[in-house]
Write a protein that holds these residues in place. Sequence first.
Motif, mmCIF file in Angstrom:
data_model
loop_
_atom_site.group_PDB
_atom_site.id
_atom_site.type_symbol
_atom_site.label_atom_id
_atom_site.label_comp_id
_atom_site.label_asym_id
_atom_site.label_seq_id
_atom_site.Cartn_x
_atom_site.Cartn_y
_atom_site.Cartn_z
ATOM 1 N N THR A 28 0.842 -1.182 0.268
ATOM 2 C CA THR A 28 -0.035 0.128 -0.087
ATOM 3 C C THR A 28 0.911 1.350 0.121
ATOM 4 O OG1 THR A 28 -1.910 -1.761 1.158
ATOM 5 C CG2 THR A 28 -1.622 1.170 1.363
ATOM 6 N N ALA A 29 0.558 2.433 -1.031
ATOM 7 C CA ALA A 29 1.134 3.430 -0.963
ATOM 8 C C ALA A 29 0.392 5.034 -0.118
ATOM 9 C CB ALA A 29 1.115 3.930 -2.306
ATOM 10 N N ILE A 30 1.172 5.432 0.608
ATOM 11 C CA ILE A 30 0.706 6.871 0.976
ATOM 12 C C ILE A 30 1.502 8.006 1.202
ATOM 13 C CG2 ILE A 30 -1.241 5.414 2.512
ATOM 14 C CD1 ILE A 30 1.429 6.140 4.837
ATOM 15 N N LYS A 31 0.732 8.749 1.478
ATOM 16 C CA LYS A 31 1.764 10.048 2.156
ATOM 17 C C LYS A 31 2.353 10.728 2.742
ATOM 18 C CE LYS A 31 -1.021 12.732 -2.207
ATOM 19 N NZ LYS A 31 -1.879 13.334 -2.629
ATOM 20 N N ILE A 32 3.516 10.517 3.406
ATOM 21 C CA ILE A 32 4.364 10.894 4.135
ATOM 22 C C ILE A 32 4.583 12.421 4.072
ATOM 23 C CG2 ILE A 32 3.954 8.590 5.308
ATOM 24 C CD1 ILE A 32 7.057 8.567 5.310
ATOM 25 N N THR A 33 5.213 12.942 5.355
ATOM 26 C CA THR A 33 6.520 14.400 5.093
ATOM 27 C C THR A 33 7.430 13.904 5.400
ATOM 28 O OG1 THR A 33 6.171 14.182 8.040
ATOM 29 C CG2 THR A 33 4.584 15.694 6.524
ATOM 30 N N GLN A 34 8.600 14.517 4.660
ATOM 31 C CA GLN A 34 9.956 14.653 4.527
ATOM 32 C C GLN A 34 10.661 14.409 5.733
ATOM 33 O OE1 GLN A 34 12.075 14.503 2.170
ATOM 34 N NE2 GLN A 34 13.545 13.719 3.285
ATOM 35 N N ALA A 35 9.236 14.822 7.076
ATOM 36 C CA ALA A 35 10.128 15.045 8.656
ATOM 37 C C ALA A 35 10.330 13.724 8.141
ATOM 38 C CB ALA A 35 9.172 15.987 9.307
ATOM 39 N N GLN A 36 8.916 13.035 8.357
ATOM 40 C CA GLN A 36 8.895 11.424 9.463
ATOM 41 C C GLN A 36 9.500 10.442 8.026
ATOM 42 O OE1 GLN A 36 4.529 12.281 7.975
ATOM 43 N NE2 GLN A 36 3.848 11.043 9.805
ATOM 44 N N LEU A 37 10.185 10.785 6.768
ATOM 45 C CA LEU A 37 10.838 10.182 6.612
ATOM 46 C C LEU A 37 12.343 9.903 7.131
ATOM 47 C CD1 LEU A 37 11.384 7.921 3.990
ATOM 48 C CD2 LEU A 37 12.312 10.293 2.689
ATOM 49 N N GLU A 38 12.588 11.306 7.292
ATOM 50 C CA GLU A 38 14.046 11.238 7.778
ATOM 51 C C GLU A 38 13.907 10.271 9.128
ATOM 52 O OE1 GLU A 38 16.585 12.065 6.959
ATOM 53 O OE2 GLU A 38 15.219 12.850 4.748
ATOM 54 N N LYS A 39 12.679 10.426 10.307
ATOM 55 C CA LYS A 39 13.104 9.967 11.608
ATOM 56 C C LYS A 39 13.082 8.247 10.628
ATOM 57 C CE LYS A 39 10.168 12.613 14.496
ATOM 58 N NZ LYS A 39 8.592 12.957 14.682
ATOM 59 N N LEU A 40 12.025 8.315 9.381
ATOM 60 C CA LEU A 40 12.526 6.580 9.596
ATOM 61 C C LEU A 40 13.271 5.761 8.777
ATOM 62 C CD1 LEU A 40 9.541 6.060 6.974
ATOM 63 C CD2 LEU A 40 9.078 4.619 9.813
ATOM 64 N N LYS A 41 14.233 6.935 8.030
ATOM 65 C CA LYS A 41 15.603 6.691 7.761
ATOM 66 C C LYS A 41 16.467 6.194 9.149
ATOM 67 C CE LYS A 41 16.013 8.849 3.070
ATOM 68 N NZ LYS A 41 16.748 9.901 2.520
ATOM 69 N N SER A 42 16.295 7.330 9.969
ATOM 70 C CA SER A 42 16.997 6.962 11.769
ATOM 71 C C SER A 42 17.439 5.574 11.971
ATOM 72 C CB SER A 42 16.755 8.499 12.064
ATOM 73 O OG SER A 42 14.997 7.571 13.252
ATOM 74 N N ILE A 43 16.203 4.278 11.914
ATOM 75 C CA ILE A 43 16.432 4.024 12.564
ATOM 76 C C ILE A 43 17.930 3.252 11.589
ATOM 77 C CG2 ILE A 43 14.821 1.605 12.508
ATOM 78 C CD1 ILE A 43 12.473 3.240 11.742
ATOM 79 N N ASP A 44 18.255 2.501 10.563
ATOM 80 C CA ASP A 44 19.317 2.428 9.926
ATOM 81 C C ASP A 44 20.348 2.935 10.844
ATOM 82 O OD1 ASP A 44 17.074 1.313 8.522
ATOM 83 O OD2 ASP A 44 17.922 2.193 6.808
ATOM 84 N N LYS A 45 20.661 4.459 11.274
ATOM 85 C CA LYS A 45 21.711 4.722 12.190
ATOM 86 C C LYS A 45 21.523 4.434 13.726
ATOM 87 C CE LYS A 45 21.098 8.509 9.292
ATOM 88 N NZ LYS A 45 20.844 9.841 9.095
ATOM 89 N N LYS A 46 20.983 3.687 14.045
ATOM 90 C CA LYS A 46 20.796 3.391 16.038
ATOM 91 C C LYS A 46 21.429 1.857 15.633
ATOM 92 C CE LYS A 46 16.344 5.689 16.817
ATOM 93 N NZ LYS A 46 14.840 6.041 17.292
#
Length: 313
Positions: free
Chosen positions: A295-313
């Motif tokens: 399923t595709a949805i719209k999110i904000t750039q800020a939310q995307l950055e939080k999702l990307k930060s998971i890989d850095k932990k």
Amino acid sequence: MKLNQFLSSIILLCFFISCNAQKEVYLFSYFKGNGEHGLHYAYSKDGLKWETLHNDKSLLTPEVGEQKLMRDPCIIKGGDDKYHMVWTTGWTERGIGYASSEDLINWSPQELIPVMEDEETARNCWAPEITYDQKKDEYMIYWATTIPGKFPETQSDMDSGYNHRMYYVTTKDFKDYSETKLLYEPGFNVIDASISWHDGKYVMILKDETREPAQKNLKVAFAENLTGPYSDASKPITGKYWAEGPTMLKIDNQYIVYFDKYTDHQYGAVASKDLKNWTDISDQITFPKGTRHGTAIKITQAQLEKLKSIDKK
């Protein structure tokens, strides 16, 4: 004067940062393999090129149902600003999986909603989806089920004898649910419906699952109310390949329906400006290898950055 110019620059910078953080990007939730590993994410900034998140590893392991699968994950943002997800928990279940999240990262305890418990012969509950009804402030959860003996006029011995129709329940709080009802009976074996509100009407993208003679294509139906009645299905909007698992986004001035070309082991897409005339744009999109029904949805750039930060932990 210099101080005023400095303050103006700071204000403009803050405004730019805020606007960029709120800029829309796109998130795709999907499964891989048989769904045994759980929830996967991909993202896109243009709706065409999709890239994996979390190194294409699962973000949520399935825990409910007899088979404990997480196939066909559908995520929407509700009227309560929470994200709600349903999924197929197994091939022969009479219930569906459910969980919620405030950030798409941390999810509530998983639940099994027994939507077909009163139908003892029901063979399955496949590809559930959720749509939020803003007018009623409630949610409709819908899925495909085969109940042996029903709709004999479209019964086939092929495809293991499955003969699906779309069913639904409604809820305001994901605690109390209405009784299960038939949502769509188009006169053929139907599955994988995905419904969204566009241009003053509800738009259902659905799969014609007819095997004899083979259809296996996507069609469109419309309704004024979320629970129907829905119109007759349109002519196929996809080609001669077999397609399933549609999900739709409106990007700029066109609608894009993404789908799983499951026999070709790749993803496809069709686009339209009026929901009537469709063009195949499969050659313009790229998805992570192994992407299945999502399923595709719209999110904000800020939310995307939080999702990307998971890989850095």
